[in-house]
Design a protein around this motif. Structure first.
Motif, PDB file in Angstrom:
ATOM      1  N   GLN A  92      43.802  51.927  56.441  1.00  0.00           N
ATOM      2  CA  GLN A  92      44.356  52.533  55.224  1.00  0.00           C
ATOM      3  C   GLN A  92      44.117  51.615  54.012  1.00  0.00           C
ATOM      4  O   GLN A  92      43.727  52.080  52.944  1.00  0.00           O
ATOM      5  N   SER A  93      44.325  50.324  54.202  1.00  0.00           N
ATOM      6  CA  SER A  93      44.112  49.351  53.131  1.00  0.00           C
ATOM      7  C   SER A  93      42.645  49.299  52.705  1.00  0.00           C
ATOM      8  O   SER A  93      42.335  49.209  51.509  1.00  0.00           O
ATOM      9  N   GLN A  96      41.915  52.438  50.705  1.00  0.00           N
ATOM     10  CA  GLN A  96      42.477  52.352  49.356  1.00  0.00           C
ATOM     11  C   GLN A  96      41.598  51.478  48.477  1.00  0.00           C
ATOM     12  O   GLN A  96      41.361  51.793  47.323  1.00  0.00           O
ATOM     13  N   LYS A  97      41.115  50.374  49.046  1.00  0.00           N
ATOM     14  CA  LYS A  97      40.255  49.459  48.305  1.00  0.00           C
ATOM     15  C   LYS A  97      38.923  50.139  47.951  1.00  0.00           C
ATOM     16  O   LYS A  97      38.394  49.953  46.865  1.00  0.00           O
ATOM     17  N   SER A 100      39.469  52.365  44.971  1.00  0.00           N
ATOM     18  CA  SER A 100      39.861  51.748  43.695  1.00  0.00           C
ATOM     19  C   SER A 100      38.659  51.332  42.849  1.00  0.00           C
ATOM     20  O   SER A 100      37.564  51.219  43.335  1.00  0.00           O
TER      21      SER A 100
END
Length: 100
Positions: A92-93, A96-97, A100
């Motif tokens: 998930q991280s 998200q990165k 972005s």
């Protein structure tokens, strides 16, 4: 299907640490996963989009590998479940990165 026990499946954590009896799930494996997770998150900051895509694929493959034998009685179910939770948070991280 043979599982490579020394394969790193979450940072420096290997398959055998997740599916084996040692280290015990609580608190050892949980602490190990948490510390590795924080380190991996920190390392994400300096990664390029291409590196992130590779990491994402590697992590998804590692998770599939570890989770491919959840029915085997000798395996530590609680540790596999814990690993999958951290792996999901990491995936998930990374996603998200990438956004972005």
């Amino acid at each position: 299907m043979l599982i490579e026990l020394d394969k790193k499946v979450f940072g420096k954590i290997t398959t055998k640490e997740i599916i084996g009896a040692d280290p015990p799930a609580i608190p050892d494996t949980k602490n190990l996963l948490e510390n590795e997770f924080q380190l991996l998150l920190f390392q994400l900051e300096s990664k390029s989009k291409d590196d992130l895509k590779k990491l994402l694929e590697e992590q998804q493959n590692s998770e599939k590998l570890v989770n491919s034998r959840p029915g085997a009685m000798a395996l530590a179910q609680d540790k596999i479940q814990m690993y999958v939770e951290y792996s999901q948070k990491y995936i998930q991280s990374i996603n998200q990165k990438l956004l972005s």
